[in-house]
Design a protein around this motif. Structure first.
Motif, PDB file in Angstrom:
ATOM      1  N   ALA A   3     -16.830 -33.709   5.809  1.00  8.70           N
ATOM      2  CA  ALA A   3     -15.725 -33.229   4.727  1.00  8.70           C
ATOM      3  C   ALA A   3     -14.858 -32.251   5.275  1.00  8.70           C
ATOM      4  CB  ALA A   3     -16.669 -32.997   3.525  1.00  8.70           C
ATOM      5  N   GLU A   4     -15.205 -31.350   6.031  1.00  6.66           N
ATOM      6  CA  GLU A   4     -14.428 -30.451   6.349  1.00  6.66           C
ATOM      7  C   GLU A   4     -13.349 -30.974   7.411  1.00  6.66           C
ATOM      8  OE1 GLU A   4     -14.532 -26.405   9.289  1.00  6.66           O
ATOM      9  OE2 GLU A   4     -16.204 -26.509   7.720  1.00  6.66           O
ATOM     10  N   ALA A   5     -13.655 -31.626   8.411  1.00  2.00           N
ATOM     11  CA  ALA A   5     -12.828 -32.214   9.279  1.00  2.00           C
ATOM     12  C   ALA A   5     -11.979 -33.237   8.597  1.00  2.00           C
ATOM     13  CB  ALA A   5     -13.404 -33.227  10.279  1.00  2.00           C
ATOM     14  N   GLN A   6     -12.507 -34.050   7.481  1.00  2.22           N
ATOM     15  CA  GLN A   6     -11.820 -34.962   6.856  1.00  2.22           C
ATOM     16  C   GLN A   6     -10.535 -34.395   5.976  1.00  2.22           C
ATOM     17  OE1 GLN A   6     -13.910 -37.158   4.135  1.00  2.22           O
ATOM     18  NE2 GLN A   6     -12.459 -39.113   4.079  1.00  2.22           N
ATOM     19  N   HIS A  51     -12.620 -34.402  15.836  1.00  2.00           N
ATOM     20  CA  HIS A  51     -13.440 -33.105  15.769  1.00  2.00           C
ATOM     21  C   HIS A  51     -13.339 -32.412  17.462  1.00  2.00           C
ATOM     22  CE1 HIS A  51     -15.835 -36.483  17.127  1.00  2.00           C
ATOM     23  NE2 HIS A  51     -16.304 -35.704  17.996  1.00  2.00           N
ATOM     24  N   ARG A  52     -12.731 -33.514  18.276  1.00  2.23           N
ATOM     25  CA  ARG A  52     -12.508 -32.872  19.735  1.00  2.23           C
ATOM     26  C   ARG A  52     -11.298 -32.330  20.133  1.00  2.23           C
ATOM     27  NH1 ARG A  52     -14.969 -37.917  22.605  1.00  2.23           N
ATOM     28  NH2 ARG A  52     -14.365 -38.939  20.639  1.00  2.23           N
ATOM     29  N   ILE A  53     -10.269 -32.528  19.181  1.00  2.00           N
ATOM     30  CA  ILE A  53      -8.678 -32.155  19.652  1.00  2.00           C
ATOM     31  C   ILE A  53      -8.534 -30.907  19.192  1.00  2.00           C
ATOM     32  CG2 ILE A  53      -6.500 -32.795  18.968  1.00  2.00           C
ATOM     33  CD1 ILE A  53      -7.404 -35.632  18.002  1.00  2.00           C
ATOM     34  N   ASP A  54      -7.946 -30.332  20.338  1.00  2.00           N
ATOM     35  CA  ASP A  54      -7.606 -28.799  19.994  1.00  2.00           C
ATOM     36  C   ASP A  54      -6.028 -28.550  19.548  1.00  2.00           C
ATOM     37  OD1 ASP A  54      -9.951 -27.801  21.134  1.00  2.00           O
ATOM     38  OD2 ASP A  54      -9.123 -28.018  23.369  1.00  2.00           O
ATOM     39  N   GLU A  55      -5.121 -29.374  19.903  1.00  2.00           N
ATOM     40  CA  GLU A  55      -3.779 -29.299  19.533  1.00  2.00           C
ATOM     41  C   GLU A  55      -3.438 -30.877  18.902  1.00  2.00           C
ATOM     42  OE1 GLU A  55      -0.975 -27.680  21.734  1.00  2.00           O
ATOM     43  OE2 GLU A  55      -2.513 -26.580  23.251  1.00  2.00           O
ATOM     44  N   PRO A  56      -3.865 -30.808  17.666  1.00  2.00           N
ATOM     45  CA  PRO A  56      -3.659 -32.189  16.881  1.00  2.00           C
ATOM     46  C   PRO A  56      -2.148 -32.863  17.303  1.00  2.00           C
ATOM     47  CG  PRO A  56      -4.494 -30.682  15.301  1.00  2.00           C
ATOM     48  CD  PRO A  56      -4.209 -29.765  16.548  1.00  2.00           C
ATOM     49  N   GLU A  57      -1.108 -32.075  16.849  1.00  2.00           N
ATOM     50  CA  GLU A  57       0.224 -32.396  17.012  1.00  2.00           C
ATOM     51  C   GLU A  57       0.662 -33.075  18.470  1.00  2.00           C
ATOM     52  OE1 GLU A  57       4.753 -31.662  15.607  1.00  2.00           O
ATOM     53  OE2 GLU A  57       3.228 -30.392  14.841  1.00  2.00           O
ATOM     54  N   ALA A  58       0.307 -32.098  19.422  1.00  2.00           N
ATOM     55  CA  ALA A  58       0.527 -32.730  20.782  1.00  2.00           C
ATOM     56  C   ALA A  58      -0.318 -33.818  21.211  1.00  2.00           C
ATOM     57  CB  ALA A  58      -0.002 -31.390  21.764  1.00  2.00           C
ATOM     58  N   TYR A  59      -1.481 -34.078  20.655  1.00  2.00           N
ATOM     59  CA  TYR A  59      -2.429 -35.180  20.944  1.00  2.00           C
ATOM     60  C   TYR A  59      -1.767 -36.371  20.383  1.00  2.00           C
ATOM     61  CZ  TYR A  59      -6.104 -38.350  20.875  1.00  2.00           C
ATOM     62  OH  TYR A  59      -7.006 -39.492  21.119  1.00  2.00           O
ATOM     63  N   VAL A  60      -1.333 -36.172  19.022  1.00  4.39           N
ATOM     64  CA  VAL A  60      -0.519 -37.513  18.373  1.00  4.39           C
ATOM     65  C   VAL A  60       0.735 -37.867  19.074  1.00  4.39           C
ATOM     66  CG1 VAL A  60       0.196 -38.287  16.117  1.00  4.39           C
ATOM     67  CG2 VAL A  60      -1.732 -37.107  16.177  1.00  4.39           C
ATOM     68  N   ARG A  61       1.488 -36.880  19.526  1.00  2.00           N
ATOM     69  CA  ARG A  61       2.758 -37.300  20.064  1.00  2.00           C
ATOM     70  C   ARG A  61       2.389 -38.066  21.456  1.00  2.00           C
ATOM     71  NH1 ARG A  61       7.528 -35.016  18.119  1.00  2.00           N
ATOM     72  NH2 ARG A  61       7.181 -33.603  16.453  1.00  2.00           N
ATOM     73  N   GLN A  62       1.676 -37.330  22.031  1.00  2.00           N
ATOM     74  CA  GLN A  62       1.082 -38.183  23.312  1.00  2.00           C
ATOM     75  C   GLN A  62       0.581 -39.334  23.277  1.00  2.00           C
ATOM     76  OE1 GLN A  62       1.515 -36.656  26.378  1.00  2.00           O
ATOM     77  NE2 GLN A  62       0.935 -38.343  27.367  1.00  2.00           N
ATOM     78  N   VAL A  63       0.037 -39.778  21.969  1.00  2.00           N
ATOM     79  CA  VAL A  63      -0.410 -41.036  21.670  1.00  2.00           C
ATOM     80  C   VAL A  63       0.621 -42.204  21.590  1.00  2.00           C
ATOM     81  CG1 VAL A  63      -1.747 -42.549  20.102  1.00  2.00           C
ATOM     82  CG2 VAL A  63      -2.830 -40.222  21.063  1.00  2.00           C
TER      83      VAL A  63
END
Length: 185
Positions: A3-6, A51-63
């Protein structure tokens, strides 16, 4: 996802989706629908690893970048065209004749040898010049010419109904003038 991650993921999407959508639209050449699809796919990937992503925006942009590059590399772009009304699908009276011609041709080609079929497909369906066919098959241009001639003769013998279904070969071939050349003295 707990629930917290969601809740954290929902906050991220609510706060950053408009900026990420602008990037996705630009990456997809200004097509908003393609940009939305691109962003949605990237967010789906991010949700699975949230739960494993440190920098979500950078990760999403990379994807986003990687998915767009993968789309460029597709051999055939799979684009959908949105229209206000579906296209008319009227019945064509000649459609049955064309379908019958394709079926007869497919059956006749299946009865040829592999070499004969290959020569005819390369020459007439792929529309390759004789030199290119010779290079592909590893033979001379003369061999391609004679193999084409023999293959067409065999095709006509195996499926005489092709002549009745399609236009005559002689009508399609340009006429050649073989008159003797005058010699001036």
């Amino acid at each position: 996802m707990d629930a917290e991650a969601q809740e954290s993921f929902r906050e991220f999407v609510a706060n950053r989706s408009s900026a990420l959508l602008k990037t996705a639209v630009l990456l997809s050449g200004g097509d908003r629908h393609a940009g939305e699809d691109l962003l949605q796919n990237a967010l789906i990937k991010a949700a699975g690893r949230w739960h494993r992503i440190d920098e979500p925006e950078a990760y999403v942009r990379q994807v986003l970048y990687r998915q767009q590059v993968s789309r460029w590399r597709l051999k055939w772009p799979r684009r959908e065209l949105s229209v206000a009304e579906p296209p008319e699908t009227g019945t064509d009276p000649d459609a049955s004749g064309a379908a019958e011609l394709r079926l007869v041709m497919r059956g006749a080609l299946a009865r040829l040898t592999a070499r004969q079929r290959t020569v005819l497909v390369l020459r007439y369906f792929e529309d390759l010049p004789e030199g290119e066919v010779a290079r592909i098959l590893g033979c001379s241009v003369g061999t391609v010419r004679s193999a084409t001639h023999r293959s067409l003769a065999r095709l006509r013998a195996l499926a005489p109904e092709l002549a009745a279904l399609g236009p005559a070969a002689d009508e399609q071939r340009p006429s050649r003038d073989y008159s003797p050349v005058e010699v001036r003295q």
